[in-house]
Design a protein around this motif. Sequence first.
Motif, PDB file in Angstrom:
ATOM      1  N   TYR A   1       1.454   4.195  -3.292  1.00 58.56           N
ATOM      2  CA  TYR A   1       1.407   5.660  -3.190  1.00 58.56           C
ATOM      3  C   TYR A   1       2.692   6.281  -3.718  1.00 58.56           C
ATOM      4  CZ  TYR A   1      -2.886   6.257  -0.421  1.00 58.56           C
ATOM      5  OH  TYR A   1      -4.192   6.304  -0.002  1.00 58.56           O
TER       6      TYR A   1
ATOM      7  N   VAL B   1      -2.539   4.526   5.200  1.00 58.62           N
ATOM      8  CA  VAL B   1      -2.611   3.218   4.564  1.00 58.62           C
ATOM      9  C   VAL B   1      -3.295   2.267   5.541  1.00 58.62           C
ATOM     10  CG1 VAL B   1      -1.300   1.262   3.658  1.00 58.62           C
ATOM     11  CG2 VAL B   1      -0.545   3.601   3.190  1.00 58.62           C
TER      12      VAL B   1
ATOM     13  N   GLY C   1       0.823  -1.213   0.000  1.00 55.89           N
ATOM     14  CA  GLY C   1       0.000   0.000   0.000  1.00 55.89           C
ATOM     15  C   GLY C   1       0.849   1.252   0.000  1.00 55.89           C
ATOM     16  N   ILE C   2       1.914   1.245   0.807  1.00 54.93           N
ATOM     17  CA  ILE C   2       2.829   2.388   0.819  1.00 54.93           C
ATOM     18  C   ILE C   2       3.513   2.526  -0.539  1.00 54.93           C
ATOM     19  CG2 ILE C   2       4.906   3.346   1.886  1.00 54.93           C
ATOM     20  CD1 ILE C   2       4.167   1.835   4.441  1.00 54.93           C
TER      21      ILE C   2
END
Length: 268
Positions: free
Chosen positions: A96, A109, A92-93
Amino acid sequence: MKRFLTRGPKEGRCNICGEFGQLTEDHTPPKGSVRVTQMEVNHLTSVLGADRPGPKPRISQNGVKFRTLCKRCNNSALGLNYDLAFNDFTQGIKSYLTSSIKLPSVMYVSGKPGKIARAVFGHLSAVGVDRFHEGDRSDEMMEWFLDESLPMPSRLRIKYWVYPYKTQILIRDSAIRDLRAQDAAVFWLMKFFPVAFLVLWDSPSGYEYPQFADLARWGNADPEAEIELPIYLNSVPHERWPEAPEDHSFLLYGEGAVAANARIKRRS
């Protein structure tokens, strides 16, 4: 010259639970959080320039691996449970950071902090051969790792931040002494693109690092609860923090301090 081992015997004591039996290879960081490839592995002091000339790196096929965990801790607890949450959080990080959108100073997140924290502890526990230590701390951490109903031990802090660099850093059982603080701090460290995790024991004064989020904040949360975890984009330290000494600090490393980079295939 510092030496380190990554492959323990086929049978031995698990670094987490201490049970004697067949040992399995643990990927640190876990598969699913990084691209698994051939790695050049050094002791950290070679990367920092403390060993000159440094020894030739050890070649590790398919990522950095340590044969130090039993099947229960490695496969059942980590692979089939905690790693799923850990990988979702790290990916998820990454999504981004690799997107073309303009990012705010703080992004969020979704993740399960209890499972993520246990994955960090489990994989860093794998670093180093025959590293199970009997005692109150080991018993407390083992029980917490294996029993998701237990809250995070109060002596534990796990800070995390964005790490936009290629070198993977794995450190276990090292000490940092900030001359501005009264005492030294024992720490573990895991860094790989896109995130770093700093594990601190016993919360000594002078090592609070309030600029980073702390998984211990949600130490009593339901392990299945999805929580919007903050990522502070305006608090990204330099690449070699905290493993490189500064003017006001010095560090002590043992065997369990590893730096790894993807191997570059050179043309003949």
